[in-house]
Design a protein around this motif. Sequence first.
Motif, PDB file in Angstrom:
ATOM      1  N   PRO A   7      15.002  71.010  42.182  1.00  0.00           N
ATOM      2  CA  PRO A   7      15.880  70.416  41.161  1.00  0.00           C
ATOM      3  C   PRO A   7      15.491  68.977  40.842  1.00  0.00           C
ATOM      4  N   VAL A   8      15.623  68.610  39.583  1.00  0.00           N
ATOM      5  CA  VAL A   8      15.223  67.282  39.137  1.00  0.00           C
ATOM      6  C   VAL A   8      16.270  66.250  39.533  1.00  0.00           C
ATOM      7  N   LYS A   9      15.872  64.990  39.510  1.00  0.00           N
ATOM      8  CA  LYS A   9      16.773  63.886  39.786  1.00  0.00           C
ATOM      9  C   LYS A   9      17.767  63.749  38.637  1.00  0.00           C
ATOM     10  N   LEU A  10      19.050  63.635  38.982  1.00  0.00           N
ATOM     11  CA  LEU A  10      20.104  63.546  37.974  1.00  0.00           C
ATOM     12  C   LEU A  10      20.504  62.096  37.723  1.00  0.00           C
ATOM     13  N   LYS A  11      21.079  61.858  36.560  1.00  0.00           N
ATOM     14  CA  LYS A  11      21.479  60.501  36.198  1.00  0.00           C
ATOM     15  C   LYS A  11      22.570  59.953  37.111  1.00  0.00           C
ATOM     16  N   ASN A  12      23.421  60.846  37.625  1.00  0.00           N
ATOM     17  CA  ASN A  12      24.533  60.386  38.464  1.00  0.00           C
ATOM     18  C   ASN A  12      24.231  60.517  39.955  1.00  0.00           C
ATOM     19  N   ASN A  13      22.947  60.575  40.324  1.00  0.00           N
ATOM     20  CA  ASN A  13      22.584  60.698  41.736  1.00  0.00           C
ATOM     21  C   ASN A  13      23.184  59.594  42.594  1.00  0.00           C
ATOM     22  N   ASP A  14      23.107  58.357  42.122  1.00  0.00           N
ATOM     23  CA  ASP A  14      23.611  57.232  42.910  1.00  0.00           C
ATOM     24  C   ASP A  14      25.099  57.388  43.191  1.00  0.00           C
ATOM     25  N   GLU A  15      25.839  57.817  42.187  1.00  0.00           N
ATOM     26  CA  GLU A  15      27.278  58.023  42.363  1.00  0.00           C
ATOM     27  C   GLU A  15      27.557  59.125  43.374  1.00  0.00           C
ATOM     28  N   LEU A  16      26.811  60.245  43.280  1.00  0.00           N
ATOM     29  CA  LEU A  16      27.009  61.362  44.199  1.00  0.00           C
ATOM     30  C   LEU A  16      26.656  60.971  45.625  1.00  0.00           C
ATOM     31  N   ILE A  17      25.598  60.187  45.779  1.00  0.00           N
ATOM     32  CA  ILE A  17      25.180  59.742  47.111  1.00  0.00           C
ATOM     33  C   ILE A  17      26.210  58.795  47.714  1.00  0.00           C
ATOM     34  N   ASP A  18      26.738  57.898  46.898  1.00  0.00           N
ATOM     35  CA  ASP A  18      27.767  56.973  47.372  1.00  0.00           C
ATOM     36  C   ASP A  18      28.998  57.734  47.856  1.00  0.00           C
ATOM     37  N   LYS A  19      29.396  58.731  47.093  1.00  0.00           N
ATOM     38  CA  LYS A  19      30.547  59.542  47.499  1.00  0.00           C
ATOM     39  C   LYS A  19      30.259  60.273  48.814  1.00  0.00           C
ATOM     40  N   LEU A  20      29.079  60.859  48.913  1.00  0.00           N
ATOM     41  CA  LEU A  20      28.741  61.675  50.070  1.00  0.00           C
ATOM     42  C   LEU A  20      28.648  60.840  51.350  1.00  0.00           C
ATOM     43  N   LEU A  21      27.935  59.740  51.284  1.00  0.00           N
ATOM     44  CA  LEU A  21      27.643  58.965  52.494  1.00  0.00           C
ATOM     45  C   LEU A  21      28.696  57.915  52.817  1.00  0.00           C
ATOM     46  N   ASN A  22      29.267  57.289  51.813  1.00  0.00           N
ATOM     47  CA  ASN A  22      30.175  56.169  52.057  1.00  0.00           C
ATOM     48  C   ASN A  22      31.652  56.530  51.964  1.00  0.00           C
ATOM     49  N   LYS A  23      31.963  57.501  51.129  1.00  0.00           N
ATOM     50  CA  LYS A  23      33.368  57.845  50.919  1.00  0.00           C
ATOM     51  C   LYS A  23      33.749  59.196  51.515  1.00  0.00           C
ATOM     52  N   ILE A  25      32.953  62.218  50.539  1.00  0.00           N
ATOM     53  CA  ILE A  25      33.418  63.102  49.467  1.00  0.00           C
ATOM     54  C   ILE A  25      32.263  63.971  49.006  1.00  0.00           C
ATOM     55  N   LEU A  26      32.511  65.261  48.910  1.00  0.00           N
ATOM     56  CA  LEU A  26      31.588  66.195  48.262  1.00  0.00           C
ATOM     57  C   LEU A  26      32.104  66.441  46.854  1.00  0.00           C
ATOM     58  N   PHE A  27      31.210  66.298  45.885  1.00  0.00           N
ATOM     59  CA  PHE A  27      31.624  66.564  44.507  1.00  0.00           C
ATOM     60  C   PHE A  27      30.988  67.855  44.020  1.00  0.00           C
ATOM     61  N   ASN A  28      31.808  68.682  43.399  1.00  0.00           N
ATOM     62  CA  ASN A  28      31.349  69.908  42.751  1.00  0.00           C
ATOM     63  C   ASN A  28      32.085  70.022  41.427  1.00  0.00           C
ATOM     64  N   LYS A  29      31.365  70.330  40.361  1.00  0.00           N
ATOM     65  CA  LYS A  29      31.992  70.327  39.033  1.00  0.00           C
ATOM     66  C   LYS A  29      33.131  71.330  38.915  1.00  0.00           C
ATOM     67  N   ASN A  30      33.112  72.371  39.744  1.00  0.00           N
ATOM     68  CA  ASN A  30      34.166  73.376  39.668  1.00  0.00           C
ATOM     69  C   ASN A  30      35.369  73.044  40.549  1.00  0.00           C
ATOM     70  N   GLY A  32      35.814  69.552  41.835  1.00  0.00           N
ATOM     71  CA  GLY A  32      36.102  68.126  41.824  1.00  0.00           C
ATOM     72  C   GLY A  32      35.698  67.459  43.120  1.00  0.00           C
ATOM     73  N   ASP A  33      36.393  66.382  43.484  1.00  0.00           N
ATOM     74  CA  ASP A  33      36.121  65.637  44.714  1.00  0.00           C
ATOM     75  C   ASP A  33      36.800  66.314  45.900  1.00  0.00           C
ATOM     76  N   ILE A  34      36.022  66.601  46.932  1.00  0.00           N
ATOM     77  CA  ILE A  34      36.548  67.216  48.151  1.00  0.00           C
ATOM     78  C   ILE A  34      36.248  66.295  49.331  1.00  0.00           C
ATOM     79  N   HIS A  35      37.276  65.789  49.984  1.00  0.00           N
ATOM     80  CA  HIS A  35      37.112  64.950  51.166  1.00  0.00           C
ATOM     81  C   HIS A  35      36.747  65.830  52.357  1.00  0.00           C
ATOM     82  N   TYR A  36      35.767  65.390  53.136  1.00  0.00           N
ATOM     83  CA  TYR A  36      35.347  66.237  54.248  1.00  0.00           C
ATOM     84  C   TYR A  36      35.653  65.661  55.628  1.00  0.00           C
ATOM     85  N   GLY A  37      36.122  64.478  55.749  1.00  0.00           N
ATOM     86  CA  GLY A  37      36.555  63.959  57.039  1.00  0.00           C
ATOM     87  C   GLY A  37      35.487  64.021  58.109  1.00  0.00           C
ATOM     88  N   GLU A  38      35.879  64.531  59.293  1.00  0.00           N
ATOM     89  CA  GLU A  38      34.951  64.546  60.434  1.00  0.00           C
ATOM     90  C   GLU A  38      34.091  65.789  60.482  1.00  0.00           C
TER      91      GLU A  38
END
Length: 520
Positions: A7-23, A25-30, A32-38
């Motif tokens: 898959p190619v690099k997406l324009k919102n990669n930085d946002e998705l990475i910030d959510k995944l690693l710092n917040k 949060i897993l994002f899926n278009k179907n 939305g934002d899913i918090h994953y905790g521990e």
Amino acid sequence: MFDNIFPVKLKNNDELIDKLLNKKILFNKNFGDIHYGENIWECGPQENRTWKWFLNSFLFLDPLLAEGMGEESYQIVLSWWERFKFSSLSDDFPWHDHATALRLDRLCRLALNLQFKESLVEIAVFHARALMREDFYSKHTNHGFDQSLSLMLVALVFSDHEEAEGWCETGFNRLVGEIGFAFTEEGVHVENSPAYHFGMIGNMVRARNLLKISNSFKYDFDAFFDKALYFLAWITRPDRFIAYIGDSASYRPSLAKELLDLPSASAVQWVATAGKAGEEPRNNFVVFEKSGYAIYRSSWRPEVNQTHIIMKSGFLSKYHRQDDDLNILIHAYGEDWLIDSGLYNHNQRDPIRIYMRSVKAHNVPYIPGVSMDRVNCSKDFSFVKEVNEPGFLCAFEGSTNMYKEGVVRRRVMIRDENEIKIKDIFLGFDDKEKFWLFHFPKDKIIKFEEGKIFVVGKNKRLVIKTSDVDVRMKKRVGSDDKFPSFESKTANVVTDSQVVVVGPSKNNDVIFDLVFENTN
């Protein structure tokens, strides 16, 4: 070397990475934002198969992998392996047949970073051996197609492994079989959905790129590609969305750069850009007899009305099958008229999903007490063919054995962009009451006057009358007990629509006239 595989690099990669690693949060278009905790592997709606597929296929790692963030990706992969490595392969999740193939693809992408390759050998080999098993192979499905590609990919990335040659050979042999089954002679994907047809074109591009890298096997894809693109142009609506038939959601067609030199590419460019690029297709009517589709388009030019009519009648694969033989869709004058239900989700126990697949969700006859056949797929089970009908611009007839007790035939005759005639014939249902279902978007105003149905849109109204003058007509909306009506253009999102129910009638030969008229 592998640039055209992943898959190619997406324009919102930085946002998705910030959510995944710092917040966290897993994002899926179907979803939305899913918090994953521990525990990332237990987060989200675990009862939803689509979510578990997304989670266990590692799709959420794509932004990290595209940015070369190997250590972060590796730690997530390692946590999955520690959590599931002793799970039985018979467990639907995490060892879902398709998710396993897609997960291996991400492992291979990570292994291209030599820092992690050695550490991933055990995990990759375990996945490859699982995919090699005949009882794990989903033969003649889009899942099996991806499984075949994954075996070839892991053989290339881990080429020094003693089993790599066997992985590659098995993957290629299966791939050839998958291509031969997945597409008809007309280049149409058999799994009952234009959206999956579009997706499989992307898979075919990836397959061709993989074969170029391997340099060990040869296969001529271009003939398949050109036919597949030809169908894609026809199945794309005037609003530039691929038709919502069966398990389909909102997609607009696009072209990989590798396909731009094929003859039918210009037609796809035309419909994808509303005539701003490409070349205007020449004809207004086509029947894909070996694939089960008949399509009429009054014009290809964006500045005029484009009445787009589709009938589907074909059962060539059990995957993504809905009870939709003889289903008719109409998009005209810039808006939807006769609509289909859509995908919604893959949870086969969900009441709405059960409805979406049922005969009641489509613009077809409904015969109470008669069950549907979803087992005996073949080219003779249902089909559509062009017929000659004097006085009409074009005509086609579909036939189906979907209704277990007999045969239903539907002839559609198109006089012009405003006048359509539908004739249904029933064989073997003499003592049965029949109903006819016509689904419309929620925005349409529906009235009944003098035995006619008036469907009012923004600029036109559609008038429907039937040859059975004694039949009753009634409108139902949303979650009606007897005749519900929903549509879903986005996974897990459903909206109310409305259905006009005509019947009951015991007649075995019934005609409907559909005419577009001006509203003023």
